[in-house]
Enzyme design. Structure first.
Site, PDB file in Angstrom:
ATOM      1  N   GLY A 216      41.135 -64.831 -78.687  1.00 57.86           N
ATOM      2  CA  GLY A 216      42.143 -64.360 -77.726  1.00 57.86           C
ATOM      3  C   GLY A 216      42.825 -63.109 -78.219  1.00 57.86           C
ATOM      4  O   GLY A 216      42.344 -62.450 -79.140  1.00 57.86           O
ATOM      5  N   ASN A 217      43.925 -62.778 -77.596  1.00 60.05           N
ATOM      6  CA  ASN A 217      44.683 -61.591 -78.013  1.00 60.05           C
ATOM      7  C   ASN A 217      46.177 -61.883 -77.895  1.00 60.05           C
ATOM      8  O   ASN A 217      46.574 -62.938 -77.408  1.00 60.05           O
ATOM      9  CB  ASN A 217      44.273 -60.377 -77.168  1.00 60.05           C
ATOM     10  CG  ASN A 217      44.541 -60.602 -75.703  1.00 60.05           C
ATOM     11  OD1 ASN A 217      45.679 -60.621 -75.274  1.00 60.05           O
ATOM     12  ND2 ASN A 217      43.485 -60.786 -74.917  1.00 60.05           N
ATOM     13  N   ARG A 218      46.968 -60.942 -78.351  1.00 55.08           N
ATOM     14  CA  ARG A 218      48.407 -61.196 -78.474  1.00 55.08           C
ATOM     15  C   ARG A 218      49.217 -60.872 -77.231  1.00 55.08           C
ATOM     16  O   ARG A 218      50.437 -60.904 -77.269  1.00 55.08           O
ATOM     17  CB  ARG A 218      48.978 -60.349 -79.611  1.00 55.08           C
ATOM     18  CG  ARG A 218      48.487 -60.723 -80.971  1.00 55.08           C
ATOM     19  CD  ARG A 218      49.200 -59.872 -82.008  1.00 55.08           C
ATOM     20  NE  ARG A 218      48.508 -59.869 -83.276  1.00 55.08           N
ATOM     21  CZ  ARG A 218      48.615 -60.847 -84.167  1.00 55.08           C
ATOM     22  NH1 ARG A 218      49.370 -61.886 -83.916  1.00 55.08           N
ATOM     23  NH2 ARG A 218      47.950 -60.773 -85.299  1.00 55.08           N
TER      24      ARG A 218
END
Ligand code: CTP
Length: 424
Positions: A216-218
């Site tokens: 995923g990402n932030r």
């Protein structure tokens, strides 16, 4: 100025005493109208002594002078602090079962409402609806502060500091006296996106590896939520596809925003394709995972086998995800405005802009909002500045500052496009 200070029955009523002091010390004539429940927290003598005015809670107390109409007509400003969930509900539905709510129905002046309650009550859809209704009726409803509440609990629901409430309320009067000024919270009659439907994606997609792990990402989704909130304020119906956005952030959105929660890129694409079909504008603010694991295993990937031996470190094979933005651009109906985002790094602003221009031409979106990320980020003096490019990479504007200000710049550019399409 003649000011009505409405106080409803919450523990934060004590802070209204400080607000009263600030107002009277500044020379204003303040009439305090508590609810009966408020008097359980701070008694009548305190309000009377500090305001030098009689204090009543019921319409029957001043029946000879029809107080609720007289006070309402004479007031230059109304402040309700704290406003409990119950007070918001009664005011939103036009109830007039005590002097405060009856007076709220008769005033013509600016009204500032400062809610305070437990986080669960603030997030409840009934309260959200009541706040939206009051804002639509023209009241300026502050968002509560986050922090320590009555007990050990913390979260949004705290009454803002008295000085901040007073400053916000006085600014409303000042604003009303400034020709052409508008309350950004109120839906202006000329709401520039009235009648429009806008599809927005926010957050970041996650691609599962096994039942407990994902790539995923932030992305928090805050920029997409700022766009959704402001588009709704400007009169649009908003379809928001929220990829892994914190529930508390979603709970704060107005009811004109219809939310679909998604996790993966495939789910986001399905949600956006459906929402885009009937939208006037589409904004891809979500950070989309470009790759996903080629396969997802159903059982947790273990470090040790059944005999207790350490397994070989697994290699994760990735496959490319579809480019949702590019697909939306290709399938867009005539007149629809499609907007993308590009967060780019580079040695300087010029290099970042070059990456942005190349992406604008590659993606073909009508508008691409480029921002510079990483060390020494930002284009100019304004923090978080975005440069808005057209599909040829030409600069058509800049917007910067807060996420709401960035959202305002992007929505202005969309409205201009929609306006010129309608007139061409
Ligand atoms: N986007 C998308 N689908 C993807 C990747 C990105 O819809 N699979 C959208 C994003 O929502 C954003 C825009 O495309 O609006 C640009 O995203 P970005 O990650 O900067 O672009 P990429 O195509 O991934 O380019 P690169 O990784 O080469 O910078």
């Amino acid at each position: 100025m003649r000011i009505i200070l409405g106080v409803s029955g919450g523990i934060a009523a004590y802070k209204a005493v400080l607000a009263l002091r600030l107002l009277t010390e500044a020379g204003h004539q303040v009439r305090v109208i508590p609810t009966e429940a408020a008097l359980a927290f701070v008694g009548r003598p305190t309000w009377e002594a500090l305001s030098h005015q009689p204090v009543t809670t019921s319409v029957f107390d001043g029946a000879d002078t029809v107080d609720h109409v007289r006070l309402g007509r004479e007031a230059d400003l109304v402040i309700v602090a704290p406003a409990t969930a119950d007070l918001l509900a009664r005011a939103a539905t036009g109830r007039a079962d005590d002097l405060l709510t009856a007076t709220l129905l008769t005033v013509h002046c600016p009204v500032l409402i400062a809610p305070a309650m437990h986080t669960e009550m603030w997030h409840h859809p009934a309260t959200r609806d009541n706040v939206a209704t009051l804002r639509r009726h023209g009241a300026h409803v502050l968002d509560p502060d986050s922090g320590r509440l009555t007990g050990a609990d913390t979260g949004p629901g705290r009454l803002p500091e008295p000085a901040d409430i007073v400053a916000a309320a006085l600014a409303l009067v000042h604003r009303d006296e400034t020709p052409g000024a508008a309350d950004p919270q109120a839906v202006a009659p000329s709401a520039p996106l009235a009648g429009c439907t806008v599809a927005i994606s926010a957050g970041g997609t996650r691609e599962p590896l096994d039942p407990v792990r994902f790539l995923g990402n932030r992305s928090s989704g805050r920029q997409g939520l700022a766009l959704a909130r402001l588009a709704a304020d400007r009169g649009a119906t908003v379809h928001l596809a929220a990829a892994n956005v914190e529930a508390a952030l979603l709970a704060d959105l107005p009811p004109q925003v219809r939310i679909e929660q998604v996790e993966t890129t495939a789910e986001l694409q399905a949600a956006m394709t459906t929402a885009a079909a009937n939208a006037h504008a589409v904004i891809m603010a979500a950070a989309v995972a470009d790759f996903r694991p080629a396969s997802t295993v159903e059982a947790k990937i273990k470090t040790h086998d059944a005999e207790g031996n350490r397994r070989q470190t697994p290699a994760i094979e990735l496959v490319a995800n579809p480019d949702i933005l590019a697909a939306l651009v290709t399938s867009r109906p005539p007149g629809q405005v499609v907007v993308g985002f590009a967060a780019e790094t580079g040695a300087d602003s010029a290099e970042v802009l070059e990456h942005g221009r190349a992406k604008a031409r590659r993606k073909g979106a009508d508008l691409l909002a480029v921002n510079r990320v990483g060390a020494g980020a930002g284009f100019g003096d304004v923090p978080n500045e975005v440069v808005i490019l057209d599909s040829d990479g030409g600069e058509i504007g800049r917007a910067g500052g807060t996420k709401t200000e960035v959202a305002a710049g992007i929505l202005d550019a969309i409205a201009a496009r929609l306006g010129s399409a309608a007139h061409s």
